[in-house]
Design an enzyme around this catalytic site. Structure first.
Site, mmCIF file in Angstrom:
data_model
loop_
_atom_site.group_PDB
_atom_site.id
_atom_site.type_symbol
_atom_site.label_atom_id
_atom_site.label_comp_id
_atom_site.label_asym_id
_atom_site.label_seq_id
_atom_site.Cartn_x
_atom_site.Cartn_y
_atom_site.Cartn_z
ATOM 1 N N GLU A 199 0.797 -1.229 0.000
ATOM 2 C CA GLU A 199 0.000 0.000 0.000
ATOM 3 C C GLU A 199 0.831 1.281 0.000
ATOM 4 O OE1 GLU A 199 -3.440 0.591 2.384
ATOM 5 O OE2 GLU A 199 -4.236 -1.393 1.958
ATOM 6 N N GLU A 390 -5.409 -8.225 0.759
ATOM 7 C CA GLU A 390 -6.068 -7.862 2.024
ATOM 8 C C GLU A 390 -7.535 -7.558 1.760
ATOM 9 O OE1 GLU A 390 -4.385 -4.615 4.325
ATOM 10 O OE2 GLU A 390 -2.352 -5.358 3.986
HETATM 11 C C1 PNW Z 1 -4.384 -1.279 5.345
HETATM 12 N N1 PNW Z 1 -7.856 4.075 4.264
HETATM 13 O O1 PNW Z 1 -4.360 0.049 5.717
HETATM 14 C C2 PNW Z 1 -3.021 -1.803 5.770
HETATM 15 O O2 PNW Z 1 -2.334 -2.475 4.761
HETATM 16 C C3 PNW Z 1 -3.060 -2.570 7.040
HETATM 17 O O3 PNW Z 1 -1.812 -2.496 7.667
HETATM 18 C C4 PNW Z 1 -4.189 -2.056 7.918
HETATM 19 O O4 PNW Z 1 -4.158 -2.595 9.214
HETATM 20 C C5 PNW Z 1 -5.475 -2.391 7.228
HETATM 21 O O5 PNW Z 1 -5.498 -1.879 5.903
HETATM 22 C C6 PNW Z 1 -6.715 -1.913 7.959
HETATM 23 O O6 PNW Z 1 -6.697 -0.523 8.113
HETATM 24 C C7 PNW Z 1 -5.304 0.989 5.341
HETATM 25 O O7 PNW Z 1 -8.020 5.039 5.060
HETATM 26 C C8 PNW Z 1 -5.405 2.105 6.144
HETATM 27 O O8 PNW Z 1 -8.413 4.049 3.163
HETATM 28 C C9 PNW Z 1 -6.260 3.127 5.789
HETATM 29 C C10 PNW Z 1 -6.991 3.027 4.625
HETATM 30 C C11 PNW Z 1 -6.879 1.896 3.812
HETATM 31 C C12 PNW Z 1 -6.033 0.891 4.178
#
Ligand code: PNW
Length: 484
Positions: A199, A390
């Site tokens: 990401e 994921e």
């Molecule tokens: C992902 N958003 O993070 C990460 O790859 C993980 O480490 C994390 O724990 C998981 O998703 C859940 O949050 C994100 O705001 C964090 O769009 C924020 C966003 C998307 C993915």
């Protein structure tokens, strides 16, 4: 004539149902339900990341990462939390592998902490750096679980932030490739699938950009710098792909895991579907499109103007190094799209204030993203092998008096998203596997331990693990290779 939801129309349809009610009730009971199976050999797994679960922040010579620094700045993390101990996976990995096995998963996506391997980011490798991962990999293989390793899930060595400003410098891209090549030389005898970077969009925009959420290192850099950082991350990815191919065993397979900007047709008309394809290409132009096409789109460069990244043709070739598969992290629709007569060819609709979301405010419920995300990636770029690297949700899990956790909202979310994933595979979208985020409750970045994403509950006082009802739901999906 267009269908109209008038009182007359409703009354008419009610009458029609009444008229044929007698036979269909029986027919429905006898009818074999349609099989909603996934393809044979579909890979079912779970996903985690190092800083979010390992703990053991100072063990076996581990160096500090930007997350160690950031989480200890007062006020940055909800509840003053940090990952020093997290889910204590470093010491409990055998128990956690047993949990994976009980779910019936045959794959596991984990990340390797760069500062465990190179405590200063570059230079001499820590001789104990990979010991933990070697133990973990061996335990996985002994239990019939295929390891998928991610090399960068946001825990940049602090030394590189201090020396170079992290990803602001091309030096960090070079250091990443050296680290990637070194790790590949040590683990690809047993690990056949490697993700470079997790990401990029999230850690760049939230770590170096305006947010709305803040992640480490928590800098607010202006747009031209952000564009250059994104270019350096893409370059680091490409250099790492080359280093892994050069130093890994023959047959090592390389990909990346990206929070693709998923563009969903607001209504599934041919014109809107075409618009969602155009939008997919343009809304991912700063990173994924550049990696898959080896160029920044004309619209992106025109829009960025003087803020555009500086790059050479040689760098773009490296960035576009061929991949074996693509990992998509899909949580929600980023945009609903309609066709438009403008030069862009698409419009992005604003989200109404009442649009539903899960426990995390940002986590909109739009299961169709699980269909259109991979479908558009396969259509626009001809990607032949996709993993959902994921997907999952936070939920306000509560332990009931009998010790169980009935996380019905997580089950609702997963059932809906997996239904759309099944639809995608049935339509021939080449999705080869799915990794549930996450195996266990963990350190959810700036939300600390407040937002739980696990199929398995963790009591952070005692570190006791308790599978939630959603774990049983997932176990059954895997056992049937189908939605029941
Ligand atoms: C992902 N958003 O993070 C990460 O790859 C993980 O480490 C994390 O724990 C998981 O998703 C859940 O949050 C994100 O705001 C964090 O769009 C924020 C966003 C998307 C993915």
């Amino acid at each position: 004539m267009a269908y109209q939801l008038t009182r007359r129309g409703l009354a008419g349809s009610a009458l029609a149902v009444g008229a044929v009610a007698a036979t269909p009730a029986m027919a429905l009971a006898d009818k074999k339900p349609a099989t909603r199976s996934f393809p044979n050999g579909f890979v079912w797994g779970t996903a985690t990341s190092a800083y979010q679960i390992e703990g053991a922040a100072t063990e076996d010579g581990r160096g500090r990462s930007v997350w160690d620094t950031y989480a200890h700045i007062p006020g940055k993390i909800r509840g003053g939390a940090h990952g020093d101990r997290a889910s204590d996976h470093f010491h409990r990995y055998k128990e956690d592998v047993a949990l994976m096995k009980a779910l019936g998963t045959t794959a596991y996506r984990f990340s390797i902490a760069w500062p465990r391997v190179f405590p200063d980011g570059t230079g001499a490798a820590n001789p104990q750096g990979l010991d933990f991962y070697n133990r973990l990999i061996d335990e996985l293989l002994a239990n019939g679980i295929t390891p998928f390793a991610t090399l960068y899930h946001w825990d940049l060595p602090q030394a590189l932030q201090d020396r170079f400003g992290g990803w602001e410098s091309v030096e960090t891209a070079r250091a990443f490739a050296d680290y990637a090549g070194y790790v590949a030389s040590k683990i690809t005898d047993r690990v056949k699938n490697v993700f470079t970077i997790n990401e990029a969009a999230t850690f760049i925009d939230f770590g170096y950009g305006p947010g709305p959420v803040e992640l480490a290192p928590g800098l607010k850099r202006p747009q031209p710098v952000l564009n250059q950082i994104r270019h350096h991350v893409a370059l680091g990815h490409g250099l790492a792909v080359q280093a892994i191919r050069a130093q890994g065993r023959a047959g090592t397979r390389v990909g990346l895991a990206e929070n693709v900007v998923s563009c969903v047709p607001a209504i599934e008309t041919p014109a809107n579907i075409r618009a969602s394809e155009i939008a997919t290409r343009e809304m991912n132009a700063g990173y994924l499109t550049a990696i898959l096409e080896g160029r920044y789109t004309d619209a992106f460069l025109a829009y960025a103007g003087a803020d555009a990244p500086r790059f050479t043709a040689e760098e773009m070739k490296v960035i576009a190094s061929p991949l074996d598969f693509l990992g998509l992290n899909i949580y929600m629709p980023q945009h609903y799209v309609t066709a438009s007569d403008t030069a862009a060819g698409f419009s992005l609709l604003p989200f109404p204030a009442s649009f539903p979301h899960m426990e995390s405010d940002w986590l909109r419920i739009g299961p169709e993203a699980m269909y259109w995300g991979p479908r558009n990636v396969a259509k626009v770029w001809g990607v032949k092998e996709i993993y959902i690297s994921e997907n999952g949700t936070s939920a306000a899990d509560r332990v009931l008096a009998d010790g169980s956790i009935a996380d019905l909202d997580r089950i609702m979310y997963l059932r809906n998203y997996l239904t759309q994933l099944q639809r995608a595979t049935a339509d021939g979208v080449p999705v080869a596997g799915y990794f549930q985020w996450s195996l266990i409750d963990n350190f959810e970045w700036s939300d600390g331990f407040d937002k739980r994403f696990g199929l398995v509950h963790v009591d952070f006082e005692t570190q006791q693990r308790t599978p939630k009802l959603s774990a049983e739901f997932y176990r059954q999906v895997i056992a049937n290779n189908a939605l029941a």
